[in-house]
Design an enzyme around this catalytic site. Structure first.
Site, short mmCIF file in Angstrom:
data_model
loop_
_atom_site.label_atom_id
_atom_site.label_comp_id
_atom_site.label_asym_id
_atom_site.label_seq_id
_atom_site.Cartn_x
_atom_site.Cartn_y
_atom_site.Cartn_z
N LYS A 54 -45.77 -44.35 45.74
CA LYS A 54 -46.92 -44.94 46.42
C LYS A 54 -48.18 -44.10 46.27
O LYS A 54 -49.29 -44.62 46.35
CB LYS A 54 -46.60 -45.15 47.90
CG LYS A 54 -45.59 -46.27 48.14
CD LYS A 54 -45.33 -46.46 49.62
CE LYS A 54 -44.34 -47.59 49.85
NZ LYS A 54 -44.03 -47.77 51.28
N ARG A 55 -48.01 -42.80 46.07
CA ARG A 55 -49.22 -41.97 45.95
C ARG A 55 -49.99 -42.27 44.68
O ARG A 55 -51.13 -41.84 44.52
CB ARG A 55 -48.85 -40.48 46.01
CG ARG A 55 -48.09 -39.95 44.81
CD ARG A 55 -47.86 -38.46 44.91
NE ARG A 55 -47.08 -37.95 43.81
CZ ARG A 55 -45.76 -37.98 43.74
NH1 ARG A 55 -45.07 -38.52 44.73
NH2 ARG A 55 -45.11 -37.49 42.70
#
Length: 478
Positions: free
Chosen positions: A251-252
């Site tokens: 997700k980063r």
């Protein structure tokens, strides 16, 4: 016939890594004139949700992946949800117990933890000791009398499991690395490494194409295939997908699900094209290819071993190519309507179509509509302090807008050609040209110093709105 499957767990959104796996299975099946099966692995009852299954199916269809058998289309090898196949699994658990290839294990978590701690202290990898392998009927009865619920473990033979992976080549793994593993939990639910073998065997899967994170599961599955006398499929383990910083995609790195890319305004054809190039490339090194050409050229043997890099900038570029050059205007506009409306830009379809024609060369995703299309919908925009200072410092700024307004205020229409004719007249009559002419008009009509061609803008928004904006500017600075 060659048969492959994509078997997601309905525990969340369709991650790009899983989407690439689904895509490569689809490409393989289509290239080989085989069949693709969609199977839902929902034995994790706590995390599996029906709405996630529905979204998975929706996202796969949006991506352009079709399957030949599955929970929504049926087929000769169903059911296609693992939660509906429990009786089938128990039949094969019983078969392994009777043949002596599996056994009940009554070890508690405390006992297993002590074994792990001992292994760590001795500097060796943990492997179950096999304590319950040879329990007598009396010992089993004693455990049962105590009310202890057992798990079922597979009795792993001492051997080296050898297989030829289509992508990775020759693989050898000693079974000492994992030991006897659980195939049925205490709650009676069969586990992944067991049920996947039963499903793949009974569904006639000939090739298992999946991520390399499953490589360590393959020898466990092979020994179960052998114990049950099933044909062993060919395996192909796809390389991992990394972010641009060379760490595992997460997700980063931004939107990493198909749903998120769709919501961010990416086109399904562009995502399909881009994902197909994560680990594979055509012989002619082209990057923009239609689905039919990708299917024609795709060979699972040509997939790279090395990790694939997900480059969001490149995906945006590719999406921009599809917006500018590949999708026809009508279809592009249809897909854009929900974005226009989501941004609060209300109009009829034909107006949206004119706006898309004007801005398509300057956007890379449909989310870019928010900024690029604003000048076509917002008449009462603010004038920044910077603009105010610029107008007040240059007396010709106001004069140019005033002259242009006088030229158009009596018109009942204003086409691109009309705009060009009028600005040429101003150049000839007053000597204003270039930035000195067009910059003041742009500021008056848009409040911005750059953007869409002014001739396009005036034709799309129409003469009345042009007059309104010019008059508003003149009143504001007059």
């Amino acid at each position: 016939m060659k048969r492959v499957r994509f078997a997601p767990s309905p525990t969340g959104y369709l991650h790009l890594g899983n989407a690439r796996t689904a895509l490569f299975n689809y490409l393989f099946a289509k290239h080989e004139n085989g069949s693709l099966i969609l199977r839902i692995e929902d034995t994790d009852l706590e995390r599996s949700k029906k709405e996630y299954e529905e979204m998975l199916i929706e996202d796969l269809k949006w991506l352009g992946i079709q399957w030949d058998e599955g929970p929504d289309v049926g087929g000769n090898y169903g059911p296609y949800r693992q939660s509906e196949r429990l009786e089938i699994y128990y039949k094969y658990v019983d078969k392994l117990l009777k043949s002596g290839d599996a056994y009940y294990c009554y070890c508690s978590e405390e006992e297993l933890e002590k074994e792990r701690e001992k292994a760590i202290a001795e500097g060796r990898p943990y492997r179950y000791s096999g304590k319950c392998r040879n329990l007598t009927p009396e010992e089993r009865a004693d455990y049962e009398a105590q009310g202890i619920k057992p798990v079922v473990r597979f009795k792993v033979p001492d051997k080296t499991v050898i297989f030829e992976d289509i992508i990775r080549g020759h693989v050898e793994i000693d079974t000492k690395e994992f030991g006897d593993f659980v195939i049925v939990r205490q709650d009676g639910m069969p586990v992944y490494n067991f049920v996947v073998v039963i499903d793949d065997a009974l569904m006639g899967i000939t090739h298992v194409i999946r991520g390399e994170d499953h490589l360590s599961n393959t020898p466990k599955q092979i020994v179960i295939y052998e114990a049950l006398g099933f044909n062993i499929p060919q395996f192909a383990h796809l390389p991992i997908i990394l972010g641009e910083d060379r760490t595992k995609l997460s997700k980063r790195h931004g939107a990493v699900s198909v749903r998120a890319l769709k919501d961010d305004g990416f086109l399904s054809e562009a995502v399909f094209n881009y994902l197909s190039l994560l680990g594979w490339h055509p012989k002619d090194e082209r990057e923009i290819l239609p689905k039919e050409e990708i299917i024609k050229q795709f060979r699972i043997e040509d997939v790279n071993k090395s990790p694939a890099i997900f480059d969001r900038t490149k995906l945006r570029w590719m999406n921009g190519v599809y917006i500018r050059e590949i999708l026809d205007l009508e279809e592009l506009t249809k897909r854009s309507v929900e974005f226009f409306e989501g941004f609060g830009y209300k109009a009829d379809f034909e107006f949206y179509k004119k706006v898309m024609e004007a801005i398509r060369d300057s956007i890379e995703t449909l989310m870019d509509i928010k900024e690029r299309a604003k000048v076509f919908f917002v008449d009462e925009f603010p004038f920044t302090d910077e603009i105010v200072a610029e107008v007040k410092s240059d007396p010709n700024f106001y004069k140019v807008v005033e002259i242009f307004y006088e030229k158009v205020k009596g018109l009942d229409k204003l086409t691109k050609e009309d705009f060009k004719t009028i600005t040429k007249e101003i150049q000839k009559e007053y000597g204003f040209k270039g930035k000195a002419l067009f910059h003041p008009i742009r500021i008056a009509l848009t409040g911005e110093s750059s953007g869409v061609s002014l001739d396009l803008l005036v034709e799309v928004i129409g003469i009345e709105r042009v007059k309104f904006r010019l008059k508003r500017f003149l009143e504001y600075f007059g």
